[in-house]
Design an enzyme around this catalytic site. Structure first.
Site, PDB file in Angstrom:
ATOM      1  N   ASN A   1      -5.072   5.707   1.267  1.00 33.35           N
ATOM      2  CA  ASN A   1      -6.241   5.231   1.993  1.00 33.35           C
ATOM      3  C   ASN A   1      -5.741   4.541   3.255  1.00 33.35           C
ATOM      4  O   ASN A   1      -5.258   3.416   3.194  1.00 33.35           O
ATOM      5  CB  ASN A   1      -7.022   4.252   1.091  1.00 33.35           C
ATOM      6  N   TRP A   2      -5.848   5.241   4.375  1.00 29.45           N
ATOM      7  CA  TRP A   2      -5.270   4.715   5.620  1.00 29.45           C
ATOM      8  C   TRP A   2      -6.122   3.620   6.244  1.00 29.45           C
ATOM      9  O   TRP A   2      -5.723   3.003   7.219  1.00 29.45           O
ATOM     10  CB  TRP A   2      -5.054   5.854   6.620  1.00 29.45           C
ATOM     11  N   LYS A   3      -7.333   3.442   5.756  1.00 29.04           N
ATOM     12  CA  LYS A   3      -8.245   2.418   6.289  1.00 29.04           C
ATOM     13  C   LYS A   3      -8.386   2.587   7.810  1.00 29.04           C
ATOM     14  O   LYS A   3      -8.282   3.700   8.311  1.00 29.04           O
ATOM     15  CB  LYS A   3      -7.765   1.021   5.880  1.00 29.04           C
TER      16      LYS A   3
ATOM     17  N   HIS B   1     -15.461   1.396  -1.928  1.00 32.16           N
ATOM     18  CA  HIS B   1     -14.242   0.584  -1.810  1.00 32.16           C
ATOM     19  C   HIS B   1     -14.645  -0.887  -1.671  1.00 32.16           C
ATOM     20  O   HIS B   1     -15.670  -1.204  -1.073  1.00 32.16           O
ATOM     21  CB  HIS B   1     -13.432   1.046  -0.585  1.00 32.16           C
TER      22      HIS B   1
ATOM     23  N   GLU C   1     -13.706  -3.164   0.215  1.00 32.26           N
ATOM     24  CA  GLU C   1     -13.942  -3.616   1.596  1.00 32.26           C
ATOM     25  C   GLU C   1     -15.334  -3.206   2.059  1.00 32.26           C
ATOM     26  O   GLU C   1     -16.001  -3.931   2.802  1.00 32.26           O
ATOM     27  CB  GLU C   1     -12.838  -3.073   2.521  1.00 32.26           C
TER      28      GLU C   1
ATOM     29  N   GLU D   1      -9.577  -1.068  -8.714  1.00 30.60           N
ATOM     30  CA  GLU D   1      -8.839  -1.844  -7.714  1.00 30.60           C
ATOM     31  C   GLU D   1      -9.279  -3.304  -7.782  1.00 30.60           C
ATOM     32  O   GLU D   1     -10.302  -3.676  -7.180  1.00 30.60           O
ATOM     33  CB  GLU D   1      -9.120  -1.306  -6.314  1.00 30.60           C
TER      34      GLU D   1
ATOM     35  N   GLY E   1      -4.032  -5.523  -0.760  1.00 33.11           N
ATOM     36  CA  GLY E   1      -3.431  -6.005   0.481  1.00 33.11           C
ATOM     37  C   GLY E   1      -2.829  -7.398   0.375  1.00 33.11           C
ATOM     38  O   GLY E   1      -2.484  -8.014   1.378  1.00 33.11           O
TER      39      GLY E   1
ATOM     40  N   SER F   1      -1.911  -3.134  -3.975  1.00 30.57           N
ATOM     41  CA  SER F   1      -0.492  -3.436  -3.746  1.00 30.57           C
ATOM     42  C   SER F   1       0.457  -2.550  -4.567  1.00 30.57           C
ATOM     43  O   SER F   1       1.482  -3.037  -5.045  1.00 30.57           O
ATOM     44  CB  SER F   1      -0.214  -4.926  -3.996  1.00 30.57           C
TER      45      SER F   1
ATOM     46  N   GLY G   1      -3.035   1.724  -0.302  1.00 27.60           N
ATOM     47  CA  GLY G   1      -3.402   1.289   1.047  1.00 27.60           C
ATOM     48  C   GLY G   1      -2.171   1.137   1.917  1.00 27.60           C
ATOM     49  O   GLY G   1      -1.622   2.107   2.440  1.00 27.60           O
ATOM     50  N   GLY G   2      -1.704  -0.100   2.054  1.00 26.81           N
ATOM     51  CA  GLY G   2      -0.599  -0.414   2.967  1.00 26.81           C
ATOM     52  C   GLY G   2       0.597   0.519   2.856  1.00 26.81           C
ATOM     53  O   GLY G   2       1.125   0.996   3.875  1.00 26.81           O
TER      54      GLY G   2
HETATM   55  P1  PGA Z   1      -3.285  -1.878  -0.822  1.00 25.30           P
HETATM   56  O1  PGA Z   1      -4.765  -1.277  -0.722  1.00 25.30           O
HETATM   57  O2  PGA Z   1      -2.406  -0.817  -1.440  1.00 25.30           O
HETATM   58  O3  PGA Z   1      -2.900  -2.177   0.622  1.00 25.30           O
HETATM   59  O4  PGA Z   1      -3.357  -3.109  -1.654  1.00 25.30           O
HETATM   60  C1  PGA Z   1      -5.299  -0.471  -1.747  1.00 25.30           C
HETATM   61  C2  PGA Z   1      -6.698  -0.038  -1.377  1.00 25.30           C
HETATM   62  O5  PGA Z   1      -7.425  -0.846  -0.785  1.00 25.30           O
HETATM   63  O6  PGA Z   1      -7.121   1.103  -1.652  1.00 25.30           O
END
Ligand code: PGA
Length: 250
Positions: free
Chosen positions: A9-11, A96, A98, A166, A172, A212, A233-234
């Site tokens: 997930n590149w956000k 998600h 966010e 999640e 993050g 994470s 994500g990251g």
């Molecule tokens: P993260 O994000 O790996 O940076 O914690 C995961 C996500 O939000 O899908």
């Protein structure tokens, strides 16, 4: 045996050119022999179509990060599932944390999006997870159950759906849920899905863990019986890290 699935997930990261570069590198590695899990990437909207073209040969799936639940109309700033399918998307990430926390998505709007995306022929990654406050108050089970039950209301067929657990406090933040904490919630989700549908459906459902995930913790997380891959994500923004996680999934 469920085939594991790892999706990046590149956000809100990467221009079109940057997305093409990263996607090309991932496709070259993921398209080679030895990767048995399903691999996907979710670039931002402007890059979807071009990224789709460079990964098509490799089997890497294209995912969008959000969608609207109407086909078209006066919804400034939104993108419909019809547009995503036409742009080459295979998957769409829905709900998600966010989106829920920063953009006011509720279980009800998530449910509308899930139904619309599935009807459009897209596969869905439905995200669920509790906040730190909810975990500390001991209501993780209730919150996640409501997200699953309400998110799947009136959805009769979930064969094209993946759930991503999640925990919000792990996204993050560098704080990963322990493999036991994650496994406990994954097993609970599967049991709930068995009640909502049937055991066979629950046994087939893939449940990803997200929050994470890194090359250093992916192996132990993915070894748990109810963890069927990850939403990353990251660590998905660097091809080497992402591919190390993909390799951890087999
Ligand atoms: P993260 O994000 O790996 O940076 O914690 C995961 C996500 O939000 O899908």
């Amino acid at each position: 045996m469920r085939r594991k699935i790892v999706v990046g997930n590149w956000k809100m990261n990467n221009t079109i050119a940057e997305s093409i570069e990263l996607a090309t590198e991932i496709a070259e590695k993921a398209g080679s022999d030895g990767v048995t899990c399903e691999v996907g990437i979710a670039p931002a909207f402007p890059a979807l179509y071009e990224v789709g073209k460079v990964i098509e040969w490799s089997g890497v799936k294209l995912a969008a990060q959000n969608c609207h639940y109407e086909n078209d109309g006066a919804f400034t700033g939104e993108v419909s599932t019809r547009m995503l399918a036409a742009a080459g998307c295979n998957y769409v990430i829905i709900g998600h944390s966010e989106r829920r926390q920063l953009f006011g998505e509720t279980n009800a709007t998530v449910n509308l999006k899930v139904k619309k995306a599935l009807a459009e022929g897209l596969r869905v990654i439905l995200c669920v997870g509790e906040t730190l406050d909810e975990r500390e108050r001991g209501v993780t089970g209730e919150i996640v159950t409501a997200q699953v039950v309400e998110g799947l209301a009136d959805v009769s067929d979930i064969s094209n759906l993946v759930i991503a657990y999640e925990p919000v406090w792990a996204i993050g933040t560098g704080k990963t849920a322990t493999k036991e904490q994650a496994q406990e919630v994954h097993a609970m989700i599967r049991a709930r899905v068995a009640k909502l549908y049937d055991q066979k459906t629950a046994d087939h459902l893939r449940i990803q863990y997200g929050g994470s995930v890194k090359p250093s913790n992916a192996v132990e997380l993915f070894a748990m019986p109810d963890i069927d891959g990850g939403l990353i994500g990251g660590a998905s923004l660097k091809a080497d890290d992402f591919m190390a996680i993909v390799e951890a999934a087999g």
